[in-house]
Design an enzyme around this catalytic site. Structure first.
Site, PDB file in Angstrom:
ATOM      1  N   LYS A  54       0.841  -1.203   0.000  1.00  0.00           N
ATOM      2  CA  LYS A  54       0.000   0.000   0.000  1.00  0.00           C
ATOM      3  C   LYS A  54       0.869   1.243   0.000  1.00  0.00           C
ATOM      4  CE  LYS A  54      -3.980  -2.244   2.039  1.00  0.00           C
ATOM      5  NZ  LYS A  54      -4.615  -2.754   3.250  1.00  0.00           N
ATOM      6  N   GLN A  98      -4.725  -1.637   9.506  1.00  0.00           N
ATOM      7  CA  GLN A  98      -4.690  -2.939   8.839  1.00  0.00           C
ATOM      8  C   GLN A  98      -5.308  -4.016   9.751  1.00  0.00           C
ATOM      9  OE1 GLN A  98      -3.369  -3.539   5.608  1.00  0.00           O
ATOM     10  NE2 GLN A  98      -4.326  -5.525   5.911  1.00  0.00           N
ATOM     11  N   ASP A 121     -11.390   3.213   3.931  1.00  0.00           N
ATOM     12  CA  ASP A 121     -11.804   1.818   3.782  1.00  0.00           C
ATOM     13  C   ASP A 121     -13.327   1.720   3.690  1.00  0.00           C
ATOM     14  OD1 ASP A 121     -10.138  -0.278   3.446  1.00  0.00           O
ATOM     15  OD2 ASP A 121      -9.759  -0.645   5.569  1.00  0.00           O
TER      16      ASP A 121
END
Ligand code: NAP
Length: 300
Positions: A54, A98, A121
């Site tokens: 990422k 995460q 997200d």
């Protein structure tokens, strides 16, 4: 009929190209560099790889990448303090913690601590509620990528029969909401669906997000349908040698491709779209936070 195989890698590269173009414009016209902060708690090797990838993808698009690595025994209060600090940081427009996190931490609490404007997200209750009520939202990355691919492949989705298999908060539910927003007639199938084969056979669009290897055979697919396989499953592959494995989706690719009009492979289909859409959401967040026009073609 043999389906056209949809190249997720190439489509993800297109999205990333659009993101990079928009970043260049934001920096030139508004001196604004979108920033994404990724927080990793613990030392899970797979998560470390995801976080590294990422970071690389974020920098490649010209955005600022911030990584915070915390020890596995980090108390919840310390993690929340970091999230609060990132919420208040004007150079950070997207925040991602995460998952999975160690057992003493609550994913629900973590997501609700992130400012919904920076929840790239799209997992917060606020963003899920905005999506469900048809308002401007930050959509969950994998379903957003699937929607973009469907639009690019089929054009206008209005009036199409869509079946989403799976009802998770991460994929199934937001996928169904996004398709509904594009005026599809949407059915959500799940583990208690009475006749899943018949349900899927009606669909012009099938999105499989189950986590069961090759569960959807070709004879469930309506001829010409567009099949989006979100599943990522590892199965034994003795043909590659003892103890070897390979990745397969939730759809039985070999039989489904004989019937479908379009199909995504696994790997190389939906997988690459997720990070691309994380970058897209970060640019969108940076624009919204600064009251600027949103990037075209990168939002739901
Ligand atoms: P999840 O939270 O485990 O949800 C799975 C869903 O499948 C549940 O709603 C479950 O129904 C349903 N299901 C289970 N067995 C079924 C059956 N026999 N028939 C019909 N439905 C059934 O999984 P998820 O997070 O949504 O992920 C799904 C898959 O997508 C996984 O393979 C995951 O690795 C993959 N994934 C890929 C990406 C990516 O490509 N970037 C991103 C996210 C997820 P119930 O609710 O009734 O139990």
């Amino acid at each position: 009929m043999t389906a056209e195989i949809l190249d997720g890698k190439a489509f993800a590269a297109e999205i990333r190209g659009k993101v990079a173009e928009h970043v260049t414009r934001l920096m030139a016209d508004h001196d604004l560099q979108p920033g994404l902060a990724v927080v990793l708690v613990g030392e899970d090797p797979a998560s470390e790889v995801y976080v590294r990838n990422k970071g690389i993808a974020t920098r490649e698009c010209g955005m600022k990448s911030v990584e915070h690595k915390l020890p596995a025994d980090t108390p919840a209060e310390d993690l929340y303090a970091l999230i609060d600090q990132l919420n208040a940081d004007p150079s950070v427009h997207g925040i991602l913690v995460q998952f999975p996190v160690p057992d003493h931490l609550s994913e629900t609490e973590i997501v609700s601590r992130i400012d919904p404007a920076k929840d790239v997200d799209g997992l917060s209750v606020t963003n899920a509620g905005l999506l469900a009520s048809g308002q401007k939202t930050m959509a969950s990355c994998t379903p957003l990528g699937c929607l973009m691919l469907l639009r690019a492949t089929l054009g206008n989705l209005s009036g199409k029969d869509a079946v989403v298999i799976g009802r998770s908060n991460l994929v199934g539910k937001p996928m169904a909401q996004l398709l509904l927003r594009d005026s599809c007639t949407v059915t959500i199938a799940h583990s208690r669906t009475a006749d899943i084969a018949e349900t899927v056979r009606r669909a012009d669009i099938v999105v499989a997000a189950v986590g069961r290897p090759q569960m959807v055979p070709g004879d469930w697919i309506k001829p010409g349908a567009c099949v989006i396989d979100v599943g990522i499953n590892r199965i034994p592959a003795p043909e590659k040698g003892e103890g070897k494995t390979r990745l397969v989706g939730d759809v039985d690719f070999d039989s489904a491709r004989q019937v479908a009009g379009y199909i995504t492979p696994v790997p190389g289909g939906v997988g690459p779209l997720t990070i691309a859409c994380l970058l897209a959401n970060t640019v969108t967040a940076a624009c919204r936070i600064n009251g600027l026009d949103e990037p075209e073609g990168l939002t739901a």
